[in-house]
Design an enzyme around this catalytic site. Sequence first.
Site, PDB file in Angstrom:
ATOM      1  N   GLU A 258      -1.646   8.903  -2.518  1.00 31.05           N
ATOM      2  CA  GLU A 258      -1.502  10.132  -1.846  1.00 31.05           C
ATOM      3  C   GLU A 258      -1.885  11.195  -2.898  1.00 31.05           C
ATOM      4  O   GLU A 258      -2.411  12.260  -2.406  1.00 31.05           O
ATOM      5  CB  GLU A 258       0.049  10.351  -1.584  1.00 31.05           C
ATOM      6  CG  GLU A 258       0.434  11.582  -0.569  1.00 31.05           C
ATOM      7  CD  GLU A 258       1.872  11.722  -0.245  1.00 31.05           C
ATOM      8  OE1 GLU A 258       2.032  12.153   0.811  1.00 31.05           O
ATOM      9  OE2 GLU A 258       2.695  11.090  -0.859  1.00 31.05           O
ATOM     10  N   HIS A 285      -1.559 -16.703  -4.534  1.00 31.19           N
ATOM     11  CA  HIS A 285      -2.257 -17.639  -3.607  1.00 31.19           C
ATOM     12  C   HIS A 285      -2.784 -16.466  -2.531  1.00 31.19           C
ATOM     13  O   HIS A 285      -3.534 -17.405  -1.385  1.00 31.19           O
ATOM     14  CB  HIS A 285      -0.943 -18.643  -2.821  1.00 31.19           C
ATOM     15  CG  HIS A 285      -0.496 -19.452  -3.886  1.00 31.19           C
ATOM     16  ND1 HIS A 285      -0.997 -20.576  -4.045  1.00 31.19           N
ATOM     17  CD2 HIS A 285       0.395 -19.474  -4.772  1.00 31.19           C
ATOM     18  CE1 HIS A 285      -0.510 -21.260  -4.941  1.00 31.19           C
ATOM     19  NE2 HIS A 285       0.524 -20.438  -5.433  1.00 31.19           N
ATOM     20  N   LYS A 401       1.679  15.496  10.462  1.00 32.69           N
ATOM     21  CA  LYS A 401       2.668  16.006  10.912  1.00 32.69           C
ATOM     22  C   LYS A 401       2.643  16.903  11.987  1.00 32.69           C
ATOM     23  O   LYS A 401       3.328  17.217  12.881  1.00 32.69           O
ATOM     24  CB  LYS A 401       3.523  16.537   9.574  1.00 32.69           C
ATOM     25  CG  LYS A 401       3.839  15.517   8.463  1.00 32.69           C
ATOM     26  CD  LYS A 401       4.592  16.411   7.249  1.00 32.69           C
ATOM     27  CE  LYS A 401       5.210  15.652   6.295  1.00 32.69           C
ATOM     28  NZ  LYS A 401       5.797  16.082   5.239  1.00 32.69           N
TER      29      LYS A 401
END
Length: 412
Positions: A258, A285, A401
Amino acid sequence: MINILDFDSDFDPSLLDRIVNEKKKIGYYNLPNQDTTYINHYLKQLNKRQNLNSISDVVVIGIGGSSLGAKAVYHFIRPIRQLKRNLHFMDSTDPITIANICNSLNIGSTHFIVISKSGSTIETIAIYKHILAITKTIQLSHFPFTFITGKSSLLAKHARKVNGLIINIQQNIGGRFSLLSSAGIIPLALTGTKIDCLLKGAAKIKDSFFNQGYMQNLLLKKATFYANNASNYNINALFSYTDSLKYFNDWYAQLWGESLGKKQKNSVFHVGLTPIGLTGPKDQHSFLQLLYEGIRDKSVTFIKLKTFENNQKIPNITLEKLETFNLINQVKFSTLINMQADAIIESLKKHTRIPLDEITLQKQDEFSIGQLIYYYELLTSLVGSLLNINTYNQPGVEFGKNILIKKLQQQL
């Protein structure tokens, strides 16, 4: 905390000057030296309203920076120490998760901390409404909410209306840099986490960097390498060789992504470094093959714990047909996990040209995690300055938003 870089980079001394100037305006830089008397003042106020001895669980209602930091510290300390209270995090609007957390709680012995710097985070307000409705169905003798928010936010105004306990987040601190502010400190203090040790660890890194200590040149070199090679190595993997840093990886991912994924100042160019949080040895893995033979666009930081608070050894047992594995008999698990990390580091150095560095924490305690927190906050600020971006805003998040609000309004 020790950090060894397997790469080098010349840096511009003016970078330090820019960060010193930025420190005067951005609030998180000075949090390690904050006055913590507000913590005891708050605890006394809370005790008058809801007897502290009656509180068994604390729930943080917040999302992103309002929860990830405290979650990282709590889950680093909890495995090695019995804390005073359980700490839960309601940081998702997934209805199943919300229901499961609520079902696990005795509401009467729970205190809820609603955290939002802006005071207008939809997810946080939605969960708060849900919990508030539940508490109203129970005849409680107290109001079980604390509000941590900006001084003039809508949430602060609401808190005053309902006579809730209010704690202001210190000024000029963004959510993802708020771990060492009241937003992270208060929930952790309620669990009995050693706040002074946490801040001392952060202060150790701060002093070392700003007072020409070990961390100054190291962080300047590392940040410069990342910024100068952002096009070649645009993925930064954090490989933590202790399960207790799983949630620290999540915090790092938000802080790094961010903060550094931005459009450059006065430019049309977009820049960004992609964070990946891994836990060793299990993620060997899933990720190791990609490192060895995949595209060379990644740097890797390994984090190891020098001293584990557990000395369990592998039993001295010989297994039929598996006698070759006697070599692990009587080896401590703590030794084994660090040997696994060392083997991977050595292998990558021999067979790849991937930029590597290694961080070793001395022990699993508040001081060590405090060091690691401030180290990564500083590194993020340094890289952001070099990339010529605003490290502390998040316009992309705000766009989302705003669209959500429009969609909700259309339903009315």
